[in-house]
Design an enzyme around this catalytic site. Structure first.
Site, PDB file in Angstrom:
ATOM      1  N   CYS A  29       0.838  -1.210   0.000  1.00 38.19           N
ATOM      2  CA  CYS A  29       0.000   0.000   0.000  1.00 38.19           C
ATOM      3  C   CYS A  29       0.874   1.261   0.000  1.00 38.19           C
ATOM      4  O   CYS A  29       1.638   1.493   0.943  1.00 38.19           O
ATOM      5  CB  CYS A  29      -0.909  -0.014   1.233  1.00 38.19           C
ATOM      6  SG  CYS A  29      -1.783   1.553   1.467  1.00 38.19           S
ATOM      7  N   SER A  86      -2.871   8.544   6.550  1.00 40.21           N
ATOM      8  CA  SER A  86      -1.403   8.594   6.431  1.00 40.21           C
ATOM      9  C   SER A  86      -0.830   9.992   6.697  1.00 40.21           C
ATOM     10  O   SER A  86       0.141  10.136   7.442  1.00 40.21           O
ATOM     11  CB  SER A  86      -0.947   8.076   5.068  1.00 40.21           C
ATOM     12  OG  SER A  86      -1.441   8.874   4.005  1.00 40.21           O
TER      13      SER A  86
END
Lengths: 242, 242
Positions: A29, A86
């Site tokens: 990812c 993130s």
């Protein structure tokens, strides 16, 4: 920690109760990669716990109700809290661990860096489309902005003479240029004349310790995507190597 | 500054060269409202320049190439730079103008507030759908999270005993509850039993000076949306009032 991915019926992972941060992640990812890059660049110790996103283990929903990765568990804090998103995780890490700062201190320079990170969302969308067989030109047009910006700054990295937050936040898709080349074959038309600064930057970034620590060969990324397209994503392609 | 909206053929606005921040905005935009709320709450002087978004004036693209609002021009800085993205502008303002801080200082509390703001994106999407005649329940489900959070905090506002960033970032859609009521008539099913804390909070917020400074009656919002649906958005509905 093993890089074996944890499946739906996996028990809660057997991680030592050592007070060290736990990052719930997925090895392929690019968003999770951002958090690994920041943790590694700042040399913050952490345990990686890789999740099978197709058959998520039940306990991940206890950690965060949306079951998302990347997710960072702050094991020393009461709760303990589990952070997602993130970019927000990276901002938190840079504030909480002030050694080797990645964001500029000056509020104006900081917001300008965040705007360039925000603007990269359109570039990474264009990357996914190109990777999926769509037009490549929108992706190159997106990169033009960063080529110009690096030329304007006249520095080795976006962060200056060393890497900064913008370098790491855009890197996962830049690393995947080689994946795009592999996927698109002769149609791949990266132009070194168009991206002279980015071409040099790519080579510098590949020698950065944090980038090297999480670097993945394009062939392995391509193989993962093949297994995913076939409906059986193999999250454990790297297990033998660790 | 007049609140008259500037059209495609409008000359560059005649704003005094007084070093005061310029906010390019749209009077009916909830994202722009966020920036007005933060500027007003922190008592930072600024000029509002309202833009006709259907026929954007040419010079707005010189200010920011994407022609977006809200956009904040930092007239005292070399360039001058023009910031976009409501959340990033608000963060910049809170860092650059430390009086009356709106974000928590503690990195963990700060990231938790940002996660709740991020999570509100799904709630505001659900608001727009409900406002557009879709199901209302997904919007109420989204608000459940904030009801529980306010009950857990046991404070007057999300920010504590005074308003904080989360209060202002979610307010524009909460102010529009009355718009939703007007639009949906008898179908409107806000439940005070389900939202006891939010009900009290809504009343408190309506008395907040920053909220009052930009508050708009539901009838006026509804009238704007009607003109927009009819293909002729009237950006100047409020002009007579100023």
């Amino acid at each position: 920690m093993s890089t074996t991915c944890l499946l739906a019926d996996s028990p809660t992972p057997d991680v030592p109760e050592d007070g060290i941060l736990r990052l719930y992640s997925m090895r392929f990812c690019p968003f999770a990669q951002r958090v690994h890059l920041v943790l590694d660049a700042k040399q913050i110790p952490y345990h990686s716990i890789y999740i099978n996103l197709t058959e998520k283990p039940d306990w991940i929903f206890e950690k965060n109700p949306q079951g998302k990765v990347p997710a960072l568990e702050l094991v020393r804090e009461p709760g303990p809290p589990v952070l997602t998103e993130s970019l927000l995780i990276c901002e938190y890490l840079d504030e909480q661990y002030p050694l080797r700062p990645l964001y500029p201190r000056d509020p104006l320079k900081k917001v300008q860096e965040k705007l360039l990170i925000e603007r990269f969302n359109a570039v990474l969308d264009a990357f996914f489309k190109a990777s999926d067989g769509g037009e490549m030109e929108p992706f190159w047009c997106g990169l033009d902005v960063y080529e110009r910006e690096l030329a304007r700054r006249e520095t080795l990295y976006f962060g200056g003479e060393q890497t900064g937050i913008l370098d790491y936040m855009i890197w996962p898709w830049c690393e995947r240029l080689e994946l795009l080349k592999l996927q698109r074959g002769e149609e791949y038309n990266y132009d070194e004349q168009r991206f002279p600064q980015l071409t040099l930057w790519l080579e510098r970034m590949k020698r950065d310790p944090a980038v090297m620590a999480f670097y993945m060969e394009a062939e392995v990324q391509a193989e993962f995507l093949r297994t995913r397209s076939a409906g059986k994503p193999n999250y454990n392609l790297l297990v033998k190597e660790t």
